[in-house]
Write an enzyme that holds these catalytic residues in place. Structure first.
Site, short mmCIF file in Angstrom:
data_model
loop_
_atom_site.label_atom_id
_atom_site.label_comp_id
_atom_site.label_asym_id
_atom_site.label_seq_id
_atom_site.Cartn_x
_atom_site.Cartn_y
_atom_site.Cartn_z
CB SER A 1 -0.96 -0.05 1.20
OG SER A 1 -2.01 0.87 1.04
CG HIS B 1 -5.55 -2.57 0.33
ND1 HIS B 1 -4.77 -2.34 -0.80
CD2 HIS B 1 -5.07 -1.72 1.28
CE1 HIS B 1 -3.88 -1.41 -0.53
NE2 HIS B 1 -4.03 -1.02 0.71
#
Length: 253
Positions: free
Chosen positions: A84, A233
């Site tokens: 991320s 994610h």
């Protein structure tokens, strides 16, 4: 900035950078597995974990923090893995210092600018801050209406620590991270980088869409893309075995 870090294992160095609101603690299980083959360096980025807080925050700054760490540790070349925000930090570092990277892994992060999408998480954090933080269970109860996903709540709650008896506090610098959210969501500069790079995305995540891949390949021509099924994610947390096997296959070949 001198970043707090832990070193596990021996061999070629593999440096791991966590994502926004995370810390090196999120990667302990993975580091133990990777340390069977590499010297793993688990890092807390500035304004996260045990590293210092600062009003200055951008990908250029995060890249320079990483450069200082690599220099201090005396490494000429390293493997990098970032998730991320950490993924964008290692990509920016690669644009500045490509000669110091042997291989790079970017976990569920593209090069584009992202729209603002952390409002509910920040609203939940603010709601927790407005009440006496004297128990984790109470903090979680407050977070539920804002963050219904239990995995995301548990991820955030790992940032709470006992600042004194009966009083919890956040290890992350929420005020600066919120202020600099535009910087965190910013696109990378358009620079071609010839570093062998693996992009790992979750099939349930929208961070790297199919239509994003050609633009990423333009900037990272020596890149491979792997999609892990059933993961969002937080790919490494949701499908850990497949994720770790994918990373090791790439780094060891």
């Amino acid at each position: 900035m001198k970043l707090q870090h832990r070193i596990i294992g021996e061999g070629k160095p593999l440096i791991i950078l966590h994502g926004l609101f995370g810390s090196s603690d999120n990667w302990q299980t993975h580091a133990k597995r990777f340390s069977e083959y590499f010297q793993v360096i688990l890092v807390d980025q500035r304004n996260h974990g045990h590293s210092d807080w600062s009003d200055d925050f951008s990908y250029d700054i995060l890249a320079e923090d990483l450069r200082e760490l690599i220099s201090d540790l005396g490494f000429e070349q390293v493997h990098l893995l970032g998730h991320s925000m950490g993924g964008k930090a290692v990509m920016r570092y690669a644009q500045l210092y490509p000669e110091t990277i042997e291989k790079m892994i970017v976990v569920d992060m593209g090069i584009k600018q992202y729209p603002l999408h952390h409002q509910q998480i920040l609203a939940g954090i603010h709601a927790v801050n407005q009440t006496p933080m004297d128990s984790r269970s109470k903090a979680e109860e407050i977070l539920v209406p804002y963050i219904p996903e239990i995995g995301t709540r548990q991820f955030l709650l790992k940032n709470l620590y006992w600042i004194e008896k009966g009083k919890l506090a956040w290890r992350m610098n929420v005020a600066v991270l919120e202020k600099e959210m535009d910087q965190i969501l910013l696109a990378l500069p358009d620079i071609e980088i010839m570093v062998q790079t693996l992009f790992i995305r979750g099939s349930l995540s929208a961070y790297i869409l199919d239509e994003d891949i050609p633009e990423i390949e333009n900037q990272f021509p020596d890149s491979t893309f792997i999609t892990i099924q059933g993961a969002g994610h937080w790919v490494h947390a949701e499908q850990p075995e497949e994720f770790m096997n994918t990373v090791l296959e790439f780094l060891l070949r």
